[in-house]
Design an enzyme around this catalytic site. Structure first.
Site, PDB file in Angstrom:
ATOM      1  N   GLY A  16      33.469  41.332  33.061  1.00 54.40           N
ATOM      2  CA  GLY A  16      32.441  40.466  33.630  1.00 54.40           C
ATOM      3  C   GLY A  16      31.157  41.172  33.993  1.00 54.40           C
ATOM      4  CG  ASP A  59      42.145  47.023  47.704  1.00 58.14           C
ATOM      5  OD1 ASP A  59      41.030  46.477  47.588  1.00 58.14           O
ATOM      6  OD2 ASP A  59      43.012  46.633  48.509  1.00 58.14           O
ATOM      7  CB  VAL A  60      36.466  48.208  46.469  1.00 58.52           C
ATOM      8  CG1 VAL A  60      36.299  48.898  45.131  1.00 58.52           C
ATOM      9  CG2 VAL A  60      36.510  46.698  46.302  1.00 58.52           C
ATOM     10  CB  SER A 137      27.148  34.085  44.751  1.00 56.83           C
ATOM     11  OG  SER A 137      27.162  32.782  44.209  1.00 56.83           O
ATOM     12  CE1 TYR A 150      32.534  33.962  44.984  1.00 53.01           C
ATOM     13  CE2 TYR A 150      30.780  32.331  45.013  1.00 53.01           C
ATOM     14  CZ  TYR A 150      31.309  33.508  44.530  1.00 53.01           C
ATOM     15  OH  TYR A 150      30.617  34.232  43.583  1.00 53.01           O
ATOM     16  CB  VAL A 183      27.910  34.752  35.425  1.00 53.22           C
ATOM     17  CG1 VAL A 183      27.783  35.917  34.433  1.00 53.22           C
ATOM     18  CG2 VAL A 183      26.777  34.794  36.443  1.00 53.22           C
TER      19      VAL A 183
END
Length: 265
Positions: A16, A59-60, A137, A150, A183
């Site tokens: 992505g 894992d961030v 976003s 979100y 996107v």
């Protein structure tokens, strides 16, 4: 910021937008460290890139992994000039979103940014500066129908980026926030066939509000903003117009969003 010769870390880079950002960075002469939870997909994406590219899966949301990323970049590149906090999740729909949906969304979409900034900003202040970029976003400037988790966390991501810019932007730390609408990624494709009607509402809202762009187009928008020193990267020009209308008359804007929601039902 001049990206040629820069040293970058990109999170959520297995595919992505993240993979596209990594690719565009290498094309502009940057050294790039990619990270993602999906180790196999990350390895495949990294193998497809040319230039000085390395990977480290993890894992961030975990501070220990962020520390390992920075250490790996220090060892391989000699430092970190650019951190792109791109990893994100789209979990939780309607008021039925449970505590785990909220916790995961908050951890990945917001706190991962905070933890990375804690590690990088002090060293940038003491050194030659750097750039902290977030993939937020248009939902962080407007809203996201269908998903309160979100919408809320992307607002918080933009808010944290704004705070960083206001606090450190004149002290050598550049900040950029990428705020696209639709996107063409796996995330948006999943929404089209999701069993939850609120998830499908969110997908329909995004795909009908404007053109659905390629990840590469979105990556170009971010990197152009970084090189120009702009805070907001808006791949969809209409987002700026919507954002201005929202600020000018919130009640009218909310009425318009209600009409839009009903039109999609």
């Amino acid at each position: 910021m001049n990206l040629e010769g820069s040293r970058a870390i990109v999170t959520g880079a297995a595919g992505g937008i993240g993979a596209a950002i990594a690719r565009r960075l290498t094309e502009r002469g940057a050294s790039v460290l990619l990270t993602d939870l999906d180790a196999d997909r990350l390895a495949s994406t990294t193998a497809d890139l040319d230039g000085n590219v390395i990977q480290l899966a993890g894992d961030v949301g975990d501070s220990a992994h962020l520390e390992a990323l920075i250490a790996a970049a220090d060892e391989s590149f000699g430092g970190v000039d650019l951190f792109v906090a791109n990893a994100g999740v789209f979990h939780g729909f309607g008021l039925d979103a449970d505590e785990q949906d909220w916790a995961t969304s908050w951890d990945v979409n917001v706190m991962a940014h905070v933890r990375a900034a804690r590690l990088l900003v002090p060293r940038w202040l003491e050194g030659d500066g750097g750039c902290f970029a977030v993939t937020a976003s248009a939902a962080g400037l407007l809203t996201q129908l269908g998903s309160p988790t979100y919408s809320t966390t992307k607002h918080a991501a933009v808010g944290f980026a704004e705070w960083l810019a206001a606090t450190y932007g004149d002290r050598g730390v550049q900040v950029a926030a990428l705020c696209p609408m639709g996107v063409r990624t796996q995330m948006i494709e999943a929404g089209e066939v999701h069993e939850d009607p609120d998830a499908r509402l969110g997908h329909a809202a995004v795909t009908t509000a404007g053109a659905t762009l390629t990840p590469e187009e979105v990556a170009d928008s971010l990197l152009d903003a970084i090189e120009a020193g702009r805070f907001l990267a808006l791949p969809h020009a209409s987002v700026a117009e919507m954002y201005a209308k929202k600020a000018a008359d919130p009640d009218q804007w909310l009425s318009g969003m209600q009409w839009f929601r009903n039109s999609l039902s």
